[in-house]
Design an enzyme around this catalytic site. Structure first.
Site, PDB file in Angstrom:
ATOM      1  CB  CYS A   1     -18.377  -4.130   0.176  1.00 62.27           C
ATOM      2  SG  CYS A   1     -17.496  -2.684  -0.351  1.00 62.27           S
TER       3      CYS A   1
ATOM      4  CG  HIS B   1       0.951  -9.470   4.344  1.00 62.98           C
ATOM      5  ND1 HIS B   1      -0.379  -9.833   4.281  1.00 62.98           N
ATOM      6  CD2 HIS B   1       1.026  -8.239   3.811  1.00 62.98           C
ATOM      7  CE1 HIS B   1      -1.064  -8.827   3.754  1.00 62.98           C
ATOM      8  NE2 HIS B   1      -0.233  -7.851   3.457  1.00 62.98           N
TER       9      HIS B   1
ATOM     10  CB  THR C   1      -0.939   0.009   1.228  1.00 62.08           C
ATOM     11  OG1 THR C   1      -1.795  -1.140   1.151  1.00 62.08           O
ATOM     12  CG2 THR C   1      -1.775   1.267   1.285  1.00 62.08           C
TER      13      THR C   1
END
Ligand SMILES: *Cc1c(COP(=O)(O)O)cnc(C)c1O
Length: 413
Positions: free
Chosen positions: A332, A202, A73
């Site tokens: 979601c 990860h 990210t």
């Protein structure tokens, strides 16, 4: 958890015991910071540099071009925002595609609100971007093309080599989000012709909260994090020493096991897809049949909600003692039952997009585990379909996958 069958390895993987072993050495007495000049910290510095070398070896990079981050990210945000700001004077146009991960789409939207122009290329029914579309979208003011290597939901592997040949010829930077591919399929920054590449520990049996951004020498990018002089003044903040050492170990193990693991998982994947197609009607395999990650299966099961399947599989019953953990494209994060933007980008009708189940296997899963998990899946799907007010067997919405005759989804590709 011991008896559970964890088929959600695209979300995260179990940290390899060898990785845990080397990490623990840096969690106890060995707490020195690599930034200090006395000898206590210099061991940490050496360990970090060794990890950097392992990571560089895994992706065919020069170790000087590897920058440690907190994960994919951060790497994705850094690549997009950092290049956009560095090349603001040159132009404000970025190219990506509609089926990207949110850690790509959100920074792009952030820039759009601040005056950048972003082109979101479509994908075909299998999730592939057409390299010619990339060539056609590049403009005078284009500064960056960012393309995922392998899609996290449907496993489709993009033709990055071809896209890289185009961006290199046109002199536009190519950023590749390789969070799903590194450690799972060969990734070589030279073969991909990429300028920046993101990866995450990860996702390949390393620790959480650590990753890296590859930045080819000479690429213009401003830092995302400002402060200390770490990572050659490009990424401030005290190093996550245990995490980085663990990431290095994971890279070393991945490089050692890659070939045999790919072969074994590809066979397991195709065995499982074969069983699913033999035992279930009215399903669609999402993603490309062969150009896909060795450990990814994504099927839409007509007539039921992916979330119902996911939850039903996760509860052990008297007959099925082992919980099975899978994922779905219809649950979601926000808690609303919106189908995923990726399945919608494939052109799936809403009822199929709602019924998707993703199973992503790990290096630990055996054929026995797969048989067990699939038998429960067949049972649960049958039970849910029997209760479904909308499902009619053989309605042929998409009976035989993306290449099936009379398949509604075909029109989308
Ligand atoms: C997991 C993942 C990310 C985010 O990685 P983190 O290290 O968890 O931040 C980004 N992109 C893709 C494709 C992923 O699979």
């Amino acid at each position: 958890m011991d008896k559970a069958i964890f088929l959600d390895n695209a979300a995260t993987t179990r940290t390899d015991p060898e990785v845990v072993g080397v990490m623990s050495e840096w969690l106890g007495d060995n707490f020195g910071s690599p930034a200090t000049l006395y000898t206590f910290g210099s061991q940490a510095k050496q360990a970090i540099e060794q990890a950097r070398q392992h990571l560089a070896d895994l992706i065919g990079a020069d170790q000087k071009d590897i920058y440690f981050t907190s994960g994919a990210t951060e790497s994705n945000n850094w690549a997009i925002k950092g290049v956009a700001e560095a090349l603001e004077e040159k132009g404000k146009h970025i190219i990506t595609n509609q089926a990207e991960h949110h850690s790509i789409l959100m920074p792009c939207r952030h820039l759009e609100k601040r005056g950048w122009d972003v082109t979101y290329l479509p994908v075909d029914g299998d999730g592939l971007v057409n390299p010619e579309d990339v060539a056609g979208a590049i403009r005078e003011d284009t500064v960056l093309v960012t393309m995922v290597h392998a899609n996290h939901e449907i496993g489709t592997i993009q033709p990055i080599e071809e896209i890289g040949a185009i961006t290199r010829e046109k002199g536009v930077y190519l950023h590749v989000n390789a969070a799903q591919s590194v450690g799972h399929i060969p990734v070589d920054v030279a073969a991909l012709s990429c300028d920046l590449l993101s990866l995450s520990g990860h996702k390949f049996y390393g620790p959480k909260g650590v990753g890296a951004l590859y930045i080819k020498r000479g690429v213009r990018i401003v830092p995302l994090l400002l402060g200390g002089g770490q990572e050659k003044k490009r990424r401030a903040g005290t190093h996550n020493v245990p995490g980085i050492v663990g990431l290095g170990k994971a890279a070393e193990l991945a490089r050692k096991n890659l070939g045999p693991e790919m072969e074994r998982l590809t066979a397991l994947r195709d065995y499982m897809i074969g069983l699913i197609e033999k035992n279930m009607d009215d399903i669609r395999l999402n993603g490309h049949r062969t150009r896909r990650l060795p450990n990814n299966i994504n099927v839409s099961i007509e007539g039921i909600e992916g979330e119902s399947i996911m939850l039903s599989l996760s509860y052990p019953t008297a007959a099925n003692a082992r919980p099975v953990f899978v994922s779905t494209g219809s649950a979601c994060v926000s808690g609303t039952l919106e189908p995923s933007h990726i399945l919608l980008a494939l052109g799936l009708p809403a009822e199929l997009a709602h019924g998707s189940v993703r199973m992503t296997m790990s290096r630990h899963d055996t054929r026995e585990d797969a048989d067990y998990a699939l038998n429960i899946l067949f049972e649960v799907a049958e039970r849910l379909r029997a209760m479904s007010p909308v499902y009619k067997r053989g309605s042929k919405k998409c009976a035989s996958g993306s290449s099936g005759e009379g398949c509604d989804c075909e029109a989308a590709s």
